[in-house]
Design a protein around this motif. Structure first.
Motif, PDB file in Angstrom:
ATOM      1  N   TYR A  19       0.846  -1.191   0.000  1.00 22.31           N
ATOM      2  CA  TYR A  19       0.000   0.000   0.000  1.00 22.31           C
ATOM      3  C   TYR A  19       0.878   1.237   0.000  1.00 22.31           C
ATOM      4  O   TYR A  19       0.810   2.072   0.900  1.00 22.31           O
ATOM      5  CB  TYR A  19      -0.934  -0.004   1.216  1.00 22.31           C
ATOM      6  N   LYS A  20       1.720   1.362  -1.000  1.00 19.40           N
ATOM      7  CA  LYS A  20       2.661   2.481  -1.077  1.00 19.40           C
ATOM      8  C   LYS A  20       2.114   3.649  -1.901  1.00 19.40           C
ATOM      9  O   LYS A  20       2.352   4.802  -1.573  1.00 19.40           O
ATOM     10  CB  LYS A  20       3.998   2.020  -1.670  1.00 19.40           C
ATOM     11  N   THR A  21       1.369   3.362  -2.963  1.00 15.63           N
ATOM     12  CA  THR A  21       0.875   4.424  -3.841  1.00 15.63           C
ATOM     13  C   THR A  21      -0.549   4.830  -3.446  1.00 15.63           C
ATOM     14  O   THR A  21      -1.275   4.064  -2.795  1.00 15.63           O
ATOM     15  CB  THR A  21       0.866   3.982  -5.315  1.00 15.63           C
ATOM     16  N   GLU A  22      -0.941   6.029  -3.866  1.00 12.50           N
ATOM     17  CA  GLU A  22      -2.309   6.498  -3.611  1.00 12.50           C
ATOM     18  C   GLU A  22      -3.332   5.563  -4.253  1.00 12.50           C
ATOM     19  O   GLU A  22      -4.378   5.302  -3.679  1.00 12.50           O
ATOM     20  CB  GLU A  22      -2.490   7.924  -4.115  1.00 12.50           C
ATOM     21  N   GLN A  23      -3.013   5.063  -5.441  1.00  9.05           N
ATOM     22  CA  GLN A  23      -3.924   4.160  -6.145  1.00  9.05           C
ATOM     23  C   GLN A  23      -4.120   2.865  -5.348  1.00  9.05           C
ATOM     24  O   GLN A  23      -5.245   2.377  -5.214  1.00  9.05           O
ATOM     25  CB  GLN A  23      -3.367   3.854  -7.534  1.00  9.05           C
ATOM     26  N   GLN A  24      -3.051   2.314  -4.793  1.00 10.82           N
ATOM     27  CA  GLN A  24      -3.150   1.094  -3.992  1.00 10.82           C
ATOM     28  C   GLN A  24      -3.970   1.341  -2.724  1.00 10.82           C
ATOM     29  O   GLN A  24      -4.798   0.508  -2.335  1.00 10.82           O
ATOM     30  CB  GLN A  24      -1.755   0.590  -3.609  1.00 10.82           C
ATOM     31  N   LYS A  25      -3.756   2.485  -2.087  1.00 14.13           N
ATOM     32  CA  LYS A  25      -4.492   2.809  -0.866  1.00 14.13           C
ATOM     33  C   LYS A  25      -5.979   3.017  -1.162  1.00 14.13           C
ATOM     34  O   LYS A  25      -6.838   2.530  -0.431  1.00 14.13           O
ATOM     35  CB  LYS A  25      -3.913   4.061  -0.209  1.00 14.13           C
ATOM     36  N   LYS A  26      -6.280   3.734  -2.247  1.00 15.51           N
ATOM     37  CA  LYS A  26      -7.683   3.967  -2.614  1.00 15.51           C
ATOM     38  C   LYS A  26      -8.398   2.648  -2.886  1.00 15.51           C
ATOM     39  O   LYS A  26      -9.533   2.454  -2.471  1.00 15.51           O
ATOM     40  CB  LYS A  26      -7.781   4.888  -3.827  1.00 15.51           C
TER      41      LYS A  26
ATOM     42  N   TYR B 201      -9.113   0.981   0.500  1.00 16.44           N
ATOM     43  CA  TYR B 201     -10.171   1.614   1.283  1.00 16.44           C
ATOM     44  C   TYR B 201     -11.545   1.549   0.611  1.00 16.44           C
ATOM     45  O   TYR B 201     -12.556   1.829   1.256  1.00 16.44           O
ATOM     46  CB  TYR B 201      -9.794   3.062   1.639  1.00 16.44           C
TER      47      TYR B 201
ATOM     48  N   GLU C  78       1.027   1.452   5.051  1.00 19.66           N
ATOM     49  CA  GLU C  78       2.218   1.589   4.196  1.00 19.66           C
ATOM     50  C   GLU C  78       3.401   0.846   4.810  1.00 19.66           C
ATOM     51  O   GLU C  78       4.197   0.244   4.098  1.00 19.66           O
ATOM     52  CB  GLU C  78       2.644   3.057   4.009  1.00 19.66           C
TER      53      GLU C  78
END
Length: 109
Positions: free
Chosen positions: A4-11, A14, A68
């Motif tokens: 979960y390093k990139t914003e895309q992965q986090k979005k 979630y 992260e």
């Protein structure tokens, strides 16, 4: 292991049904109260949904150890706590401190 390093992965995380299910479980476990306010002797409950209006967000489910850095704990209930927006912003260093009344008043020089 999922990262979960990139914003895309986090979005994506979630927005997942796994997260939403666990999030609801954490809210229920914490009685829909901010646990940090509770620790301070205060009560901060979740807002109520008003028909025809968008529900205001009052509480977040916070990862104690961030995803992260600890992706293996992303879906662990014991790594979650319900906190209000103010405490969530403080935890993430996003809180702009409001000046005290005396700081807003005219100062003696």
């Amino acid at each position: 292991m999922q990262q979960y390093k990139t914003e895309q992965q986090k979005k994506a995380f979630y927005r997942s049904s796994s997260w939403e299910s666990l999030r609801q479980e954490a809210l229920k476990r914490d009685n829909y109260e901010c646990q940090m306010c509770k620790h301070e002797g205060k009560v901060h409950l979740d807002s109520q949904k008003v028909e025809g209006e968008r529900k205001s967000i009052q509480l977040n489910v916070h990862h104690i150890k961030e995803i992260e850095d600890h992706p293996e704990l992303a879906l662990e209930l014991d790594n979650l706590m319900t906190i209000c927006l103010q405490h969530h912003n403080i935890e993430h260093g996003r809180f702009a401190r409001k000046p005290n009344k005396w700081e807003e008043d005219e100062r003696w020089e």
